[in-house]
Design a protein around this motif. Structure first.
Motif, PDB file in Angstrom:
ATOM      1  N   ALA A  26       0.830  -1.209   0.000  1.00  0.00           N
ATOM      2  CA  ALA A  26       0.000   0.000   0.000  1.00  0.00           C
ATOM      3  C   ALA A  26       0.861   1.253   0.000  1.00  0.00           C
ATOM      4  O   ALA A  26       0.591   2.202  -0.743  1.00  0.00           O
ATOM      5  CB  ALA A  26      -0.934  -0.005   1.209  1.00  0.00           C
ATOM      6  N   PHE A  31      -1.636   3.758  -2.260  1.00  0.00           N
ATOM      7  CA  PHE A  31      -3.077   3.674  -2.094  1.00  0.00           C
ATOM      8  C   PHE A  31      -3.432   3.269  -0.669  1.00  0.00           C
ATOM      9  O   PHE A  31      -2.589   2.864   0.115  1.00  0.00           O
ATOM     10  CB  PHE A  31      -3.744   2.768  -3.126  1.00  0.00           C
ATOM     11  CG  PHE A  31      -3.146   1.396  -3.261  1.00  0.00           C
ATOM     12  CD1 PHE A  31      -3.652   0.317  -2.584  1.00  0.00           C
ATOM     13  CD2 PHE A  31      -2.073   1.181  -4.121  1.00  0.00           C
ATOM     14  CE1 PHE A  31      -3.108  -0.939  -2.720  1.00  0.00           C
ATOM     15  CE2 PHE A  31      -1.529  -0.070  -4.279  1.00  0.00           C
ATOM     16  CZ  PHE A  31      -2.045  -1.136  -3.562  1.00  0.00           C
ATOM     17  N   ASN A  32      -4.693   3.407  -0.358  1.00  0.00           N
ATOM     18  CA  ASN A  32      -5.218   3.198   0.969  1.00  0.00           C
ATOM     19  C   ASN A  32      -5.058   1.750   1.414  1.00  0.00           C
ATOM     20  O   ASN A  32      -5.408   0.832   0.686  1.00  0.00           O
ATOM     21  CB  ASN A  32      -6.697   3.596   0.940  1.00  0.00           C
ATOM     22  CG  ASN A  32      -7.329   3.624   2.287  1.00  0.00           C
ATOM     23  OD1 ASN A  32      -7.266   2.650   3.032  1.00  0.00           O
ATOM     24  ND2 ASN A  32      -7.975   4.728   2.592  1.00  0.00           N
ATOM     25  N   THR A  35      -8.278  -0.290   1.332  1.00  0.00           N
ATOM     26  CA  THR A  35      -8.644  -0.801   0.004  1.00  0.00           C
ATOM     27  C   THR A  35      -7.955  -2.124  -0.248  1.00  0.00           C
ATOM     28  O   THR A  35      -8.590  -3.099  -0.674  1.00  0.00           O
ATOM     29  CB  THR A  35      -8.253   0.214  -1.093  1.00  0.00           C
ATOM     30  OG1 THR A  35      -8.958   1.431  -0.877  1.00  0.00           O
ATOM     31  CG2 THR A  35      -8.566  -0.322  -2.473  1.00  0.00           C
ATOM     32  N   HIS A  38      -9.436  -4.927   1.850  1.00  0.00           N
ATOM     33  CA  HIS A  38     -10.713  -5.398   1.310  1.00  0.00           C
ATOM     34  C   HIS A  38     -10.511  -6.290   0.082  1.00  0.00           C
ATOM     35  O   HIS A  38     -11.275  -7.226  -0.132  1.00  0.00           O
ATOM     36  CB  HIS A  38     -11.632  -4.229   0.968  1.00  0.00           C
ATOM     37  CG  HIS A  38     -12.187  -3.541   2.169  1.00  0.00           C
ATOM     38  ND1 HIS A  38     -13.060  -4.138   3.046  1.00  0.00           N
ATOM     39  CD2 HIS A  38     -11.970  -2.305   2.653  1.00  0.00           C
ATOM     40  CE1 HIS A  38     -13.368  -3.303   4.014  1.00  0.00           C
ATOM     41  NE2 HIS A  38     -12.715  -2.173   3.803  1.00  0.00           N
ATOM     42  N   VAL A  39      -9.501  -6.015  -0.712  1.00  0.00           N
ATOM     43  CA  VAL A  39      -9.210  -6.849  -1.886  1.00  0.00           C
ATOM     44  C   VAL A  39      -8.727  -8.223  -1.438  1.00  0.00           C
ATOM     45  O   VAL A  39      -9.147  -9.243  -1.974  1.00  0.00           O
ATOM     46  CB  VAL A  39      -8.154  -6.176  -2.799  1.00  0.00           C
ATOM     47  CG1 VAL A  39      -7.647  -7.140  -3.853  1.00  0.00           C
ATOM     48  CG2 VAL A  39      -8.736  -4.935  -3.455  1.00  0.00           C
ATOM     49  N   THR A  45     -15.162  -9.161   4.383  1.00  0.00           N
ATOM     50  CA  THR A  45     -15.721  -7.811   4.296  1.00  0.00           C
ATOM     51  C   THR A  45     -16.968  -7.715   3.420  1.00  0.00           C
ATOM     52  O   THR A  45     -17.555  -6.659   3.318  1.00  0.00           O
ATOM     53  CB  THR A  45     -14.677  -6.826   3.734  1.00  0.00           C
ATOM     54  OG1 THR A  45     -14.314  -7.246   2.423  1.00  0.00           O
ATOM     55  CG2 THR A  45     -13.452  -6.770   4.624  1.00  0.00           C
ATOM     56  N   VAL A  47     -17.114  -7.604   0.298  1.00  0.00           N
ATOM     57  CA  VAL A  47     -16.848  -6.838  -0.919  1.00  0.00           C
ATOM     58  C   VAL A  47     -17.120  -7.749  -2.102  1.00  0.00           C
ATOM     59  O   VAL A  47     -16.723  -8.911  -2.107  1.00  0.00           O
ATOM     60  CB  VAL A  47     -15.388  -6.336  -0.939  1.00  0.00           C
ATOM     61  CG1 VAL A  47     -15.031  -5.749  -2.287  1.00  0.00           C
ATOM     62  CG2 VAL A  47     -15.175  -5.324   0.165  1.00  0.00           C
ATOM     63  N   VAL A  50     -13.940  -5.396  -7.427  1.00  0.00           N
ATOM     64  CA  VAL A  50     -12.688  -4.657  -7.301  1.00  0.00           C
ATOM     65  C   VAL A  50     -12.503  -3.900  -8.609  1.00  0.00           C
ATOM     66  O   VAL A  50     -12.775  -4.427  -9.689  1.00  0.00           O
ATOM     67  CB  VAL A  50     -11.499  -5.585  -6.999  1.00  0.00           C
ATOM     68  CG1 VAL A  50     -11.277  -6.594  -8.085  1.00  0.00           C
ATOM     69  CG2 VAL A  50     -10.231  -4.786  -6.740  1.00  0.00           C
ATOM     70  N   LYS A  51     -12.088  -2.656  -8.518  1.00  0.00           N
ATOM     71  CA  LYS A  51     -11.894  -1.846  -9.715  1.00  0.00           C
ATOM     72  C   LYS A  51     -10.648  -2.295 -10.460  1.00  0.00           C
ATOM     73  O   LYS A  51      -9.632  -2.651  -9.844  1.00  0.00           O
ATOM     74  CB  LYS A  51     -11.752  -0.371  -9.343  1.00  0.00           C
ATOM     75  CG  LYS A  51     -13.019   0.239  -8.806  1.00  0.00           C
ATOM     76  CD  LYS A  51     -12.788   1.693  -8.485  1.00  0.00           C
ATOM     77  CE  LYS A  51     -14.056   2.331  -7.964  1.00  0.00           C
ATOM     78  NZ  LYS A  51     -13.835   3.753  -7.666  1.00  0.00           N
ATOM     79  N   THR A  54      -7.521  -0.516  -9.575  1.00  0.00           N
ATOM     80  CA  THR A  54      -6.913  -0.985  -8.336  1.00  0.00           C
ATOM     81  C   THR A  54      -6.053  -2.212  -8.604  1.00  0.00           C
ATOM     82  O   THR A  54      -4.927  -2.313  -8.110  1.00  0.00           O
ATOM     83  CB  THR A  54      -7.990  -1.304  -7.280  1.00  0.00           C
ATOM     84  OG1 THR A  54      -8.756  -0.129  -7.021  1.00  0.00           O
ATOM     85  CG2 THR A  54      -7.371  -1.808  -5.989  1.00  0.00           C
TER      86      THR A  54
END
Length: 80
Positions: A26, A31-32, A35, A38-39, A45, A47, A50-51, A54
């Motif tokens: 990260a 990046f966060n 995020t 969560h991936v 989570t 979720v 995923v974009k 990302t």
């Protein structure tokens, strides 16, 4: 396997191969950390997506192309 699970497992495998932590990835990728968490942990989570940008950022930071990232048996039987 669901796509989000495969992306998370592939990311985790690449981190292990490079002896990197999620924090290091990260920080290096800019990046966060949430995020990334969560991936890698989508089943915890809830979720569902995923974009692609990302995934690109993860792959680029780990030094692999998107082709190399997705060229893994994890992605052979995706069921979404």
């Amino acid at each position: 396997m669901k796509l989000i699970l495969a992306v998370g497992k592939r990311t985790e495998n690449l981190l292990n191969e490079r002896n990197m932590t999620q924090y290091q990835l990260a920080k290096s990728g800019g990046f966060n950390r949430a995020t990334l968490w969560h991936v890698i942990n989508p089943d915890i989570t809830a979720v569902k997506t995923v974009k692609l940008d990302t995934v690109y950022q993860i792959a680029d930071t780990l030094g692999v192309s998107l082709k190399e990232f997705f060229d893994d048996p994890l992605f052979d039987d995706i069921s979404d």
